[in-house]
Structure formats: structure tokens, C-alpha cells
Design a protein around this motif. Structure first.
Motif, PDB file in Angstrom:
ATOM      1  N   LEU A  32     -58.064 -66.812   7.619  1.00  0.00           N
ATOM      2  CA  LEU A  32     -59.146 -65.842   7.732  1.00  0.00           C
ATOM      3  C   LEU A  32     -60.367 -66.311   6.945  1.00  0.00           C
ATOM      4  O   LEU A  32     -61.506 -66.196   7.406  1.00  0.00           O
ATOM      5  N   ASP A  33     -60.137 -66.843   5.762  1.00  0.00           N
ATOM      6  CA  ASP A  33     -61.241 -67.363   4.960  1.00  0.00           C
ATOM      7  C   ASP A  33     -61.795 -68.658   5.551  1.00  0.00           C
ATOM      8  O   ASP A  33     -63.019 -68.842   5.644  1.00  0.00           O
ATOM      9  N   LEU A  34     -60.908 -69.540   5.960  1.00  0.00           N
ATOM     10  CA  LEU A  34     -61.342 -70.867   6.412  1.00  0.00           C
ATOM     11  C   LEU A  34     -62.064 -70.816   7.755  1.00  0.00           C
ATOM     12  O   LEU A  34     -63.061 -71.519   7.964  1.00  0.00           O
TER      13      LEU A  34
ATOM     14  N   ARG B 193     -49.912 -50.736  12.801  1.00  0.00           N
ATOM     15  CA  ARG B 193     -51.357 -50.534  12.680  1.00  0.00           C
ATOM     16  C   ARG B 193     -52.007 -51.696  11.944  1.00  0.00           C
ATOM     17  O   ARG B 193     -53.027 -52.226  12.399  1.00  0.00           O
ATOM     18  N   ILE B 194     -51.421 -52.107  10.836  1.00  0.00           N
ATOM     19  CA  ILE B 194     -51.986 -53.215  10.069  1.00  0.00           C
ATOM     20  C   ILE B 194     -51.898 -54.519  10.864  1.00  0.00           C
ATOM     21  O   ILE B 194     -52.821 -55.344  10.849  1.00  0.00           O
ATOM     22  N   HIS B 195     -50.791 -54.706  11.585  1.00  0.00           N
ATOM     23  CA  HIS B 195     -50.648 -55.937  12.350  1.00  0.00           C
ATOM     24  C   HIS B 195     -51.693 -56.011  13.470  1.00  0.00           C
ATOM     25  O   HIS B 195     -52.249 -57.087  13.741  1.00  0.00           O
ATOM     26  N   MET B 196     -51.999 -54.890  14.085  1.00  0.00           N
ATOM     27  CA  MET B 196     -53.034 -54.868  15.124  1.00  0.00           C
ATOM     28  C   MET B 196     -54.397 -55.219  14.524  1.00  0.00           C
ATOM     29  O   MET B 196     -55.134 -56.065  15.054  1.00  0.00           O
ATOM     30  N   LEU B 197     -54.759 -54.606  13.386  1.00  0.00           N
ATOM     31  CA  LEU B 197     -56.048 -54.887  12.762  1.00  0.00           C
ATOM     32  C   LEU B 197     -56.139 -56.347  12.322  1.00  0.00           C
ATOM     33  O   LEU B 197     -57.173 -57.002  12.503  1.00  0.00           O
ATOM     34  N   TRP B 198     -55.062 -56.861  11.747  1.00  0.00           N
ATOM     35  CA  TRP B 198     -55.024 -58.253  11.295  1.00  0.00           C
ATOM     36  C   TRP B 198     -55.175 -59.213  12.474  1.00  0.00           C
ATOM     37  O   TRP B 198     -55.925 -60.185  12.420  1.00  0.00           O
ATOM     38  N   THR B 199     -54.490 -58.902  13.590  1.00  0.00           N
ATOM     39  CA  THR B 199     -54.562 -59.752  14.776  1.00  0.00           C
ATOM     40  C   THR B 199     -55.963 -59.729  15.378  1.00  0.00           C
ATOM     41  O   THR B 199     -56.503 -60.773  15.788  1.00  0.00           O
ATOM     42  N   ILE B 200     -56.568 -58.555  15.447  1.00  0.00           N
ATOM     43  CA  ILE B 200     -57.940 -58.448  15.947  1.00  0.00           C
ATOM     44  C   ILE B 200     -58.890 -59.269  15.082  1.00  0.00           C
ATOM     45  O   ILE B 200     -59.778 -59.958  15.595  1.00  0.00           O
ATOM     46  N   HIS B 201     -58.685 -59.221  13.786  1.00  0.00           N
ATOM     47  CA  HIS B 201     -59.565 -59.954  12.864  1.00  0.00           C
ATOM     48  C   HIS B 201     -59.526 -61.456  13.138  1.00  0.00           C
ATOM     49  O   HIS B 201     -60.561 -62.084  13.362  1.00  0.00           O
ATOM     50  N   TRP B 202     -58.308 -62.032  13.156  1.00  0.00           N
ATOM     51  CA  TRP B 202     -58.271 -63.489  13.302  1.00  0.00           C
ATOM     52  C   TRP B 202     -58.603 -63.931  14.727  1.00  0.00           C
ATOM     53  O   TRP B 202     -59.199 -65.000  14.924  1.00  0.00           O
ATOM     54  N   LEU B 203     -58.288 -63.109  15.724  1.00  0.00           N
ATOM     55  CA  LEU B 203     -58.655 -63.469  17.098  1.00  0.00           C
ATOM     56  C   LEU B 203     -60.174 -63.438  17.299  1.00  0.00           C
ATOM     57  O   LEU B 203     -60.715 -64.236  18.080  1.00  0.00           O
ATOM     58  N   SER B 204     -60.865 -62.540  16.617  1.00  0.00           N
ATOM     59  CA  SER B 204     -62.328 -62.509  16.695  1.00  0.00           C
ATOM     60  C   SER B 204     -62.922 -63.775  16.098  1.00  0.00           C
ATOM     61  O   SER B 204     -63.859 -64.368  16.663  1.00  0.00           O
ATOM     62  N   LEU B 205     -62.389 -64.200  14.963  1.00  0.00           N
ATOM     63  CA  LEU B 205     -62.846 -65.444  14.347  1.00  0.00           C
ATOM     64  C   LEU B 205     -62.545 -66.633  15.258  1.00  0.00           C
ATOM     65  O   LEU B 205     -63.369 -67.547  15.413  1.00  0.00           O
TER      66      LEU B 205
END
Length: 237
Positions: free
Chosen positions: A13-15, A67-79
Motif C-alpha cells: 500500500l505504501d510502495l 467489511r475490513i477485507h472489502m475496504l482493504w481490497t478496494i484500496h490496493w486495487l485502486s492503487l
């Protein structure tokens, strides 16, 4: 031959936030499923879930609730979408439990969903008494908009290969290199591939075999070392 594979130890996520737009032709990855065992929000060690005791190092991000897994997946897929060139590929592993969540997250973040490849793990997978064998895992594939031109090929949508034996496995959820090579059949020659959850480096091993350049990101220092040793890469100082 020059080694065009690179491993980076850190949080994807950071990289990925620091990577340039359209830097890669394909994202091919096997992220943590967070599918639990009998309880969806179980916080158990992945080694317990996969019944592998202390045979392999553990890893993080496999015990999110839905819920957290969905938000986390959306985050890295957007990146991932931003750093994939227009027309580039996403190939993303999932088990049956998370298939709806992953397909929703993929489309919510702007990827164009194209289909699903089935990995048939053969009858050698762990039995489930009184139930159908959970014999398959799935690779959802998508593109960043219209698909870019690639080789004229007709690869099978079902790939049959047994789970690597414990003796020949480098990660508790490691995938066969032959399967990863099959997924790369549709890529143009000398593609640039990113695996944000590189684990023990199976994606990079397949890319190396096929002449693609690949970058792997791995959060676990233990698996980062395993991947570097497997691929013949120097550890970062």
C-alpha cells in the motif's frame, strides 16, 4: 542473461503509492484471502487454518472480517489500476468464499472484469467428508479499459495441476509455477509485471522463465528472504 526480477520488502500500500502511473503491463497476484476456517472473522494464525503447524513462516492480513477485507481490497486495487497501463491486465486469485467480494471490489475500482480462470487442484486436495471437494481456486482477470493487443492464442480456462508438495513448496499457500506461466500466455512478450503480494516469488519465477520483467513486493521479511534466495537475488542491505 540479465536478471530482470526485483524483490522489494515492505507494505504494498505504501510502495504502490510512490510508483509512477502506467508503470506495468500486468498485475498478477495471490493476496491473502481472509476467508477464515469455520468462522469468517477468525483471528487464528494462517498456519492453523492451513493445518501446516510450524512448517512455514506465517503472514499478515489473512484474518480481516468481511467489511475490513472489502475496504482493504478496494484500496490496493485502486492503487494497482493507476500504475497499470491502459489495456493492461489484472489477474487476481480468490477462493470460493471471497469470489463475490473480489469481483465487486474489482469493478468498484474501475477494472473491466473479463472472466474467471479455474485452477483445478486435482483429487489430491484435502477431502471434506460428506461434502463436495473444495477442489478449485479461481483467478479473476480484468483489464484497465479496453484490452491491449497481445499474442494470438487460445489458452484453456481451466488449468489442472496438483498443489505443490510440502517438500517442493516455498510458501504455505504457494501456487505452481506452471500455473503462473499459463496465466502469462496472454501477455505480450517482455511484459512488465507487478506482484504486490509476492510471497515466495512464484510469479517472478514464472516471469523469469518466460522472459518477462517482474517486480515483487512482500511484507514478510521471512518470505522476502525466501523469494530472493529462490530467484538468485541479492538481499537489500
Amino acid at each position: 542473461m540479465t536478471n530482470t526480477q526485483t524483490m522489494i520488502q515492505g507494505d504494498c500500500l505504501d510502495l504502490m503509492m510512490g510508483m509512477p502511473d502506467a508503470a506495468f503491463d500486468a498485475i498478477i497476484t495471490d493476496p491473502p484471502y481472509s476467508s477464515g476456517s469455520s468462522v469468517m472473522n477468525s483471528k487464528s494464525d494462517p498456519r492453523d487454518k492451513y493445518n501446516l503447524s510450524q512448517a512455514f513462516p506465517s503472514f499478515r492480513n489473512d484474518s480481516h472480517d468481511q467489511r475490513i477485507h472489502m475496504l482493504w481490497t478496494i484500496h490496493w486495487l485502486s492503487l494497482a489500476l493507476r500504475i497499470t497501463r491502459p489495456g493492461g491486465w489484472l489477474m487476481l486469485f480468490s477462493d470460493w468464499r471471497q469470489l463475490p467480494l473480489v469481483s465487486d471490489a474489482m469493478q468498484l475500482t474501475g477494472w473491466t472484469w473479463r472472466g474467471v480462470v479455474v485452477w483445478d487442484k486435482t483429487e489430491g486436495c484435502r477431502p471434506n467428508p460428506g461434502m463436495f471437494r473444495q477442489q478449485c481456486e479461481y483467478i479473476l482477470y480484468a483489464t484497465n479499459g479496453s484490452r491491449m493487443p497481445g499474442p494470438r492464442c487460445f489458452p484453456a480456462g481451466i488449468f489442472r495441476a496438483s498443489i505443490p508438495s510440502r517438500k517442493n513448496r516455498h510458501h504455505m499457500t504457494g501456487k505452481p509455477v506452471a500455473l503462473m506461466e499459463h496465466l502469462m500466455t496472454v501477455l505480450p512478450a517482455q511484459s512488465k509485471i507487478l506482484d504486490p503480494f509476492a510471497g515466495s516469488g512464484s510469479t517472478l519465477a514464472a516471469a523469469q522463465n518466460l522472459g518477462h520483467a517482474a517486480t515483487g513486493i512482500e511484507l514478510s521479511p521471512a518470505y522476502y528472504r525466501i523469494a530472493c534466495n529462490r530467484l538468485g537475488l541479492a538481499l537489500a542491505s
